[in-house]
Design a protein around this motif. Structure first.
Motif, PDB file in Angstrom:
ATOM      1  N   UNK A  10      -7.642   4.565  -4.682  1.00  0.00           N
ATOM      2  CA  UNK A  10      -8.163   5.137  -3.417  1.00  0.00           C
ATOM      3  C   UNK A  10      -7.972   6.647  -3.331  1.00  0.00           C
ATOM      4  N   UNK A  11      -6.834   7.151  -3.808  1.00  0.00           N
ATOM      5  CA  UNK A  11      -6.587   8.592  -3.779  1.00  0.00           C
ATOM      6  C   UNK A  11      -7.541   9.325  -4.717  1.00  0.00           C
ATOM      7  N   UNK A  12      -7.852   8.718  -5.853  1.00  0.00           N
ATOM      8  CA  UNK A  12      -8.792   9.327  -6.798  1.00  0.00           C
ATOM      9  C   UNK A  12     -10.181   9.413  -6.162  1.00  0.00           C
ATOM     10  N   UNK A  24      -4.511  14.027 -15.007  1.00  0.00           N
ATOM     11  CA  UNK A  24      -3.218  14.194 -15.708  1.00  0.00           C
ATOM     12  C   UNK A  24      -2.337  15.252 -15.074  1.00  0.00           C
ATOM     13  N   UNK A  25      -2.950  16.298 -14.528  1.00  0.00           N
ATOM     14  CA  UNK A  25      -2.173  17.346 -13.861  1.00  0.00           C
ATOM     15  C   UNK A  25      -1.491  16.794 -12.617  1.00  0.00           C
ATOM     16  N   UNK A  26      -2.216  16.009 -11.825  1.00  0.00           N
ATOM     17  CA  UNK A  26      -1.637  15.410 -10.625  1.00  0.00           C
ATOM     18  C   UNK A  26      -0.521  14.440 -10.976  1.00  0.00           C
ATOM     19  N   UNK A  27      -0.706  13.677 -12.060  1.00  0.00           N
ATOM     20  CA  UNK A  27       0.332  12.740 -12.480  1.00  0.00           C
ATOM     21  C   UNK A  27       1.589  13.482 -12.916  1.00  0.00           C
ATOM     22  N   UNK A  38      -1.880   0.764 -15.560  1.00  0.00           N
ATOM     23  CA  UNK A  38      -0.989   0.460 -14.444  1.00  0.00           C
ATOM     24  C   UNK A  38      -1.072   1.513 -13.343  1.00  0.00           C
ATOM     25  N   UNK A  39      -0.866   2.776 -13.719  1.00  0.00           N
ATOM     26  CA  UNK A  39      -0.770   3.828 -12.713  1.00  0.00           C
ATOM     27  C   UNK A  39      -2.115   4.164 -12.081  1.00  0.00           C
ATOM     28  N   UNK A  40      -3.133   4.442 -12.897  1.00  0.00           N
ATOM     29  CA  UNK A  40      -4.433   4.822 -12.340  1.00  0.00           C
ATOM     30  C   UNK A  40      -5.029   3.768 -11.409  1.00  0.00           C
ATOM     31  N   UNK A  41      -5.008   2.484 -11.770  1.00  0.00           N
ATOM     32  CA  UNK A  41      -5.560   1.493 -10.836  1.00  0.00           C
ATOM     33  C   UNK A  41      -4.845   1.476  -9.484  1.00  0.00           C
ATOM     34  N   UNK A  42      -3.569   1.819  -9.464  1.00  0.00           N
ATOM     35  CA  UNK A  42      -2.804   1.783  -8.225  1.00  0.00           C
ATOM     36  C   UNK A  42      -3.000   3.027  -7.361  1.00  0.00           C
TER      37      UNK A  42
END
Length: 226
Positions: A145-147, A29-32, A138-142
């Protein structure tokens, strides 16, 4: 060579696993939040998160040692109120590791959120989805790879910590003697065979981590070009 004590290895894995789990909970959440906006407050938080990248680990460890020491107000309050001693303890190592490894989790994910097309989230809102649903579906699945990269890097960085761990945890067997400290200890004792064995384990682990990150990045690049 004397029998190799693997307790520092298992303690290191335990510390890295707990630290990485905490970083996933607070880092995503902080990164978002940072990646999806450009305000002075976000820039300040981003700067504070990135400080461990340029700050010597011993500096952060020193200030954590002072903050958590029972001789000072905050450390004494923790002991009096919660009976919680963080200096030369495993919980103290976890807190220090979270702070020092935070940028390795946040920065890759932050960059991915910043590059995420706004049309994806806007389409989700148009379909009546809430901010929370949009974030999870929507956002997390996209940015997956970065996660994955951030998780691997945070885990690996925790495994290789030395300065912060030594300052706040010392060299207590079974409590704070992780692999990096064990190598230092064995060299001090002139047990070079044991130090070599520990070093070889970390070298192999580090190579595997860097290889995995490169393969994930290459796979993500190939997907984008298809």
């Amino acid at each position: 060579m004397q029998d190799l004590d693997l307790s520092p290895f298992w303690l290191t894995l335990k510390l890295a696993a707990i630290t990485t789990t905490i970083l996933l909970i607070i880092g995503l959440p902080l990164a978002a939040w940072i990646g999806k906006g450009r305000t002075p407050a976000r820039a300040l938080v981003e700067t504070l998160i990135a400080m461990p990248l340029v700050l010597p680990p011993s500096v952060l460890g020193f200030y954590l040692l002072l903050a958590f020491s029972p001789q000072y107000t905050f450390g004494r309050w923790l002991i009096d109120t919660f009976n919680l001693k963080l200096v030369f303890s495993f919980p103290g190592l976890v807190i220090g590791s979270v702070l020092f490894s935070l940028p390795f989790m946040v920065q890759p994910v932050q960059a991915a959120f910043a590059n995420l097309p706004r049309s994806l989230t806007e389409a989700s809102y148009t379909l009546g989805k809430s901010r929370l649903t949009t974030f999870w579906r929507v956002e997390l699945p996209n940015v997956k790879p970065a996660i994955i990269v951030g998780t691997i890097m945070a885990f690996a960085h925790t495994v290789g910590e030395f300065g912060v761990v030594l300052m706040i945890g010392g060299n207590i067997p079974g409590v704070s003697r992780v692999m990096s400290i064990a190598i230092y200890h064995e060299v001090e004792q002139l047990n070079y065979d044991v130090a070599h064995a520990y070093s070889a384990i970390l070298f192999g682990f580090s190579f595997a981590v860097v290889l995995a990150v490169n393969l994930i990045k290459r796979r993500g690049h190939l997907i984008q070009t298809l």
